[in-house]
Write an enzyme that holds these catalytic residues in place. Sequence first.
Site, PDB file in Angstrom:
ATOM      1  N   TRP A 313       0.793  -1.223   0.000  1.00 12.54           N
ATOM      2  CA  TRP A 313       0.000   0.000   0.000  1.00 12.54           C
ATOM      3  C   TRP A 313       0.831   1.282   0.000  1.00 12.54           C
ATOM      4  O   TRP A 313       0.312   2.363   0.133  1.00 12.54           O
ATOM      5  CB  TRP A 313      -0.962  -0.027   1.195  1.00 12.54           C
ATOM      6  CG  TRP A 313      -2.162  -0.890   0.895  1.00 12.54           C
ATOM      7  CD1 TRP A 313      -3.369  -0.469   0.448  1.00 12.54           C
ATOM      8  CD2 TRP A 313      -2.244  -2.302   0.991  1.00 12.54           C
ATOM      9  NE1 TRP A 313      -4.212  -1.542   0.249  1.00 12.54           N
ATOM     10  CE2 TRP A 313      -3.550  -2.687   0.579  1.00 12.54           C
ATOM     11  CE3 TRP A 313      -1.355  -3.314   1.371  1.00 12.54           C
ATOM     12  CZ2 TRP A 313      -3.974  -4.011   0.542  1.00 12.54           C
ATOM     13  CZ3 TRP A 313      -1.785  -4.632   1.326  1.00 12.54           C
ATOM     14  CH2 TRP A 313      -3.076  -4.970   0.926  1.00 12.54           C
ATOM     15  N   CYS A 349      -6.556  -2.951  -3.037  1.00 10.36           N
ATOM     16  CA  CYS A 349      -7.910  -3.505  -2.949  1.00 10.36           C
ATOM     17  C   CYS A 349      -8.603  -3.596  -4.297  1.00 10.36           C
ATOM     18  O   CYS A 349      -9.240  -4.599  -4.608  1.00 10.36           O
ATOM     19  CB  CYS A 349      -8.745  -2.712  -1.956  1.00 10.36           C
ATOM     20  SG  CYS A 349      -9.257  -1.070  -2.514  1.00 10.36           S
ATOM     21  N   HIS A 408     -12.908   1.704  -0.569  1.00  8.53           N
ATOM     22  CA  HIS A 408     -12.466   0.319  -0.510  1.00  8.53           C
ATOM     23  C   HIS A 408     -13.300  -0.467  -1.516  1.00  8.53           C
ATOM     24  O   HIS A 408     -14.506  -0.265  -1.632  1.00  8.53           O
ATOM     25  CB  HIS A 408     -12.625  -0.267   0.889  1.00  8.53           C
ATOM     26  CG  HIS A 408     -12.181  -1.697   0.996  1.00  8.53           C
ATOM     27  ND1 HIS A 408     -11.017  -2.147   0.425  1.00  8.53           N
ATOM     28  CD2 HIS A 408     -12.759  -2.779   1.580  1.00  8.53           C
ATOM     29  CE1 HIS A 408     -10.879  -3.442   0.679  1.00  8.53           C
ATOM     30  NE2 HIS A 408     -11.931  -3.845   1.360  1.00  8.53           N
ATOM     31  N   ASP A 431     -14.612 -10.389  -0.049  1.00  6.73           N
ATOM     32  CA  ASP A 431     -13.484  -9.465  -0.153  1.00  6.73           C
ATOM     33  C   ASP A 431     -12.177 -10.252  -0.122  1.00  6.73           C
ATOM     34  O   ASP A 431     -11.938 -11.037   0.798  1.00  6.73           O
ATOM     35  CB  ASP A 431     -13.539  -8.477   1.016  1.00  6.73           C
ATOM     36  CG  ASP A 431     -12.599  -7.294   0.842  1.00  6.73           C
ATOM     37  OD1 ASP A 431     -11.745  -7.342  -0.055  1.00  6.73           O
ATOM     38  OD2 ASP A 431     -12.724  -6.325   1.619  1.00  6.73           O
ATOM     39  N   ASN A 471     -21.462   0.908   7.928  1.00  6.23           N
ATOM     40  CA  ASN A 471     -22.409   1.472   8.894  1.00  6.23           C
ATOM     41  C   ASN A 471     -21.817   1.883  10.232  1.00  6.23           C
ATOM     42  O   ASN A 471     -22.552   2.352  11.109  1.00  6.23           O
ATOM     43  CB  ASN A 471     -23.524   0.455   9.174  1.00  6.23           C
ATOM     44  CG  ASN A 471     -24.803   0.811   8.453  1.00  6.23           C
ATOM     45  OD1 ASN A 471     -25.159   1.978   8.356  1.00  6.23           O
ATOM     46  ND2 ASN A 471     -25.492  -0.190   7.934  1.00  6.23           N
ATOM     47  N   ASP A 473     -20.220   3.816  13.387  1.00  4.88           N
ATOM     48  CA  ASP A 473     -20.184   5.207  13.853  1.00  4.88           C
ATOM     49  C   ASP A 473     -18.725   5.611  14.094  1.00  4.88           C
ATOM     50  O   ASP A 473     -17.907   4.803  14.541  1.00  4.88           O
ATOM     51  CB  ASP A 473     -20.963   5.362  15.155  1.00  4.88           C
ATOM     52  CG  ASP A 473     -22.472   5.386  14.931  1.00  4.88           C
ATOM     53  OD1 ASP A 473     -22.891   5.202  13.773  1.00  4.88           O
ATOM     54  OD2 ASP A 473     -23.217   5.568  15.907  1.00  4.88           O
ATOM     55  N   GLU A 528     -29.439   7.027   5.295  1.00  9.10           N
ATOM     56  CA  GLU A 528     -28.892   7.639   6.501  1.00  9.10           C
ATOM     57  C   GLU A 528     -29.910   8.591   7.136  1.00  9.10           C
ATOM     58  O   GLU A 528     -30.585   9.359   6.445  1.00  9.10           O
ATOM     59  CB  GLU A 528     -27.613   8.408   6.184  1.00  9.10           C
ATOM     60  CG  GLU A 528     -26.454   7.530   5.736  1.00  9.10           C
ATOM     61  CD  GLU A 528     -25.831   6.737   6.857  1.00  9.10           C
ATOM     62  OE1 GLU A 528     -26.409   6.700   7.957  1.00  9.10           O
ATOM     63  OE2 GLU A 528     -24.764   6.146   6.646  1.00  9.10           O
ATOM     64  N   GLU A 533     -32.525   2.884   9.408  1.00 13.33           N
ATOM     65  CA  GLU A 533     -31.064   2.803   9.418  1.00 13.33           C
ATOM     66  C   GLU A 533     -30.534   2.727  10.842  1.00 13.33           C
ATOM     67  O   GLU A 533     -29.663   1.920  11.163  1.00 13.33           O
ATOM     68  CB  GLU A 533     -30.490   4.023   8.690  1.00 13.33           C
ATOM     69  CG  GLU A 533     -28.969   3.981   8.490  1.00 13.33           C
ATOM     70  CD  GLU A 533     -28.195   4.551   9.670  1.00 13.33           C
ATOM     71  OE1 GLU A 533     -27.016   4.202   9.839  1.00 13.33           O
ATOM     72  OE2 GLU A 533     -28.802   5.334  10.427  1.00 13.33           O
ATOM     73  N   TYR A 603      -5.027   5.738   0.258  1.00 11.50           N
ATOM     74  CA  TYR A 603      -6.472   5.592   0.177  1.00 11.50           C
ATOM     75  C   TYR A 603      -7.040   4.763   1.328  1.00 11.50           C
ATOM     76  O   TYR A 603      -8.237   4.751   1.568  1.00 11.50           O
ATOM     77  CB  TYR A 603      -6.875   4.996  -1.178  1.00 11.50           C
ATOM     78  CG  TYR A 603      -6.752   3.491  -1.279  1.00 11.50           C
ATOM     79  CD1 TYR A 603      -7.842   2.664  -1.020  1.00 11.50           C
ATOM     80  CD2 TYR A 603      -5.552   2.882  -1.652  1.00 11.50           C
ATOM     81  CE1 TYR A 603      -7.739   1.294  -1.131  1.00 11.50           C
ATOM     82  CE2 TYR A 603      -5.437   1.522  -1.756  1.00 11.50           C
ATOM     83  CZ  TYR A 603      -6.541   0.725  -1.503  1.00 11.50           C
ATOM     84  OH  TYR A 603      -6.432  -0.635  -1.606  1.00 11.50           O
TER      85      TYR A 603
END
Length: 770
Positions: A313, A349, A408, A431, A471, A473, A528, A533, A603
């Site tokens: 990276w 990625c 990503h 992934d 999602n 926080d 959102e 949500e 990134y």
Amino acid sequence: MYGYGRTRGSTGTMPGNMITSNGRSSPRYSSERYNDYMRDLLEKMREEYERRRLERLGLDRLDGGPSAIEVDTVEFYPRDNAREHNTFMYDLVEGVKPALILRRGQPFYLAIRFKRNYNPQQDRLKLEIGFGPQPLITKGTLVMLPVSGSDSFTKDKAQWDVRLHHHDGAVITLQIQIPATVAVGVWKMKVITQLISRGQPNLSPVTHECKDNLYVLFNPWCKEDSVYMEDELKRKEYVLNDVGKIFTGSFKQPVGRRWIFGQFTDSVLPACMLILERSGLDYTARSNPIKVVRAISAMINDIDDKGVLEGRWQEPYDDGVAPWMWTGSSAILEQYLKTGGVPVKYGQCWVFAGVSNTVCRALGLPSRTVTNFVSAHDTDETLTIDKWFDKNGDKIEDATSDSIWNFHVWNDCWMARPDLPTGYGGWQAFDATPQETSEGVYQTGPASLLAIQRGEIGYMYDSPFVFSEVNADIVHWQEDDTSEIGWKKLKSDRYQVGRLILTKKIGVDDDIGDTDAEDITAQYKNKEGTYEERMAVLNAARNTGFNYAYDLPSPEKEDVSFVLLDIEKVMIGQPFHVTVNVQNKSSETRTVSAVLSASSVYYTGITARKIKRENGNFSLQPHQKEILSIKVSPDEYLDKLVDYAMVKLYAIATVKETQQTWSEEDDFMVEKPNLELEIRGNLQVGTYFVLAISLTNPLKRVLDNCFFTIEAPGVTGPFRAKYRDIQPGEVAVHTVRLIPQKPGPRKIVATFSSRQLIQIVGSKQVEVLG
């Protein structure tokens, strides 16, 4: 009968003979010799009779006796079967020795030519189809198919079956039914024959081993296959489209990068077989798309299992290929195949996702690349991303392993999920980028998108991790000696993560802009700020036992507003400003301390180099407005940019009188020019044309160590071309002669890189005449 007679010209009797009463001669030797003679004579007579009988039956005799019918050739009709199985686009189907590429759940034809006429009453015939190094009937890896005279299948579609389609002398045509649940991979076939006499075999069987590989793939056209996709337009996009677009950049400035998946290139399918073999999946797992996708997730990265790509990276990339220089997957998979499985350097990625997409589509798994902008990497399964700042407002980089990636890229694949409740099939996220381990291996997914959207993170596989990515926080903390815990909460941002989730739109292809971007955010999360949500987040938090993290103390009194202005667009080589609008909404004077900073970032969200930082204190009179701003010049940031030219802005402020705290962050990608591609000459198979690639140097600097990379399926494989230094402001034109190999629509992709300027991309859609 054979006998002894007079020698021509003789007037007497032969020596050793005697004359009988009827005048005929009779042998005169021992009875033992006579018995040997008669035994030999009778054996020869029987052989002669058997030879004539077999001739009448259309049979022959070899080595002094009858033999089983022998196979001359087996014809698999690879091109005809490819048209029926939707595999005609594979390069392996072309050439002098085309390969047989089939999809499970669908029958295929083959013909067998024998060395004599085939007689079902005299010749026993069966096919032996095997999978793996030691096929066994008990494991389902060995199938025995006796060929009868039936011209129709007699078994249900869940079983292997064979029928006699046509018989003409020494040639028979068969049709074989492949169940929709068999393992994907390379199968081998043998033809076994045996001669029948009085209903019983009287000779050892003769085996003909077919040298051709039978590639068997998943079948999204078959309703019985668990990867079935009903919509033909979706199948064309997610299975057959060999060129796509992967989105990078930021949620405010998403940039589509052309990527050649090249799943039909001749080296790709063999490379996929190598990947599956090295994954260690057994036969049962190889038939299950859930397990296959999970293995792809693990095998595309090199950690644990010496997979396809080694990730890196940040520079240096000198001992390999820099991630941004790849134009597609085929060159990577070809190198992996040629080296016998040595990991290729280097990937990030979006490269991992591009190669994963290629492998999935090559195997018949519907798949797409997915880009999540502002993507959370939650390392401790709290569903929160905590950021820590010191007293001076500088971010403490090593305080946590949690991070926020500007973007990503991962993949979605389409399949049924019989292991989950009804309705959780369809798109599944997986992934291949090695971030966290799952079951002890760096792999992620497949996780149901519906489960992620609902916050039902108890379902396999790795739903909590994917849920956090879209999602979680974000909570900002700052050192505070007056606090009991030594920290004070600056802010809690519920709506920053998963700001935008994009994939390529079905049937749309934009080489100039990004109108082919499809917003699929709603497939991953509810809008959102909505009740749905927030309930999904709390539902997920309760399932992890970390719901207390969402009951953070509420902010203190706030009567000064701060707004960090978004930076919409900055072309490389131009200055930019970090600006905060401040307003005192109270009727009293407020004293504000503020810090503004700009840093280059990878990134992945990791800070690369600090570009500029300024701080200061000032007073605001009642209802006064103020603008805080710092200017960043090209000379201040050009040498500090990395990979994708991304810049992170931080602004932190404290109000002395009320102890109000505020922090905000923003990121943007410095824009770069596109390559312009021009076609000179006619585009026709076998005739050369000239491709002209133009680049305008946007910097007031000389570009050196310049390279162009070009790739166009059906026209040319990927190759690199060195170019001279480019002067400031110069329009440089690189030309190359190319000869198209295949007719039809073709995509040409080119990239440019130099020491001072990287990640310059261009593409063009062309039509090649036959």
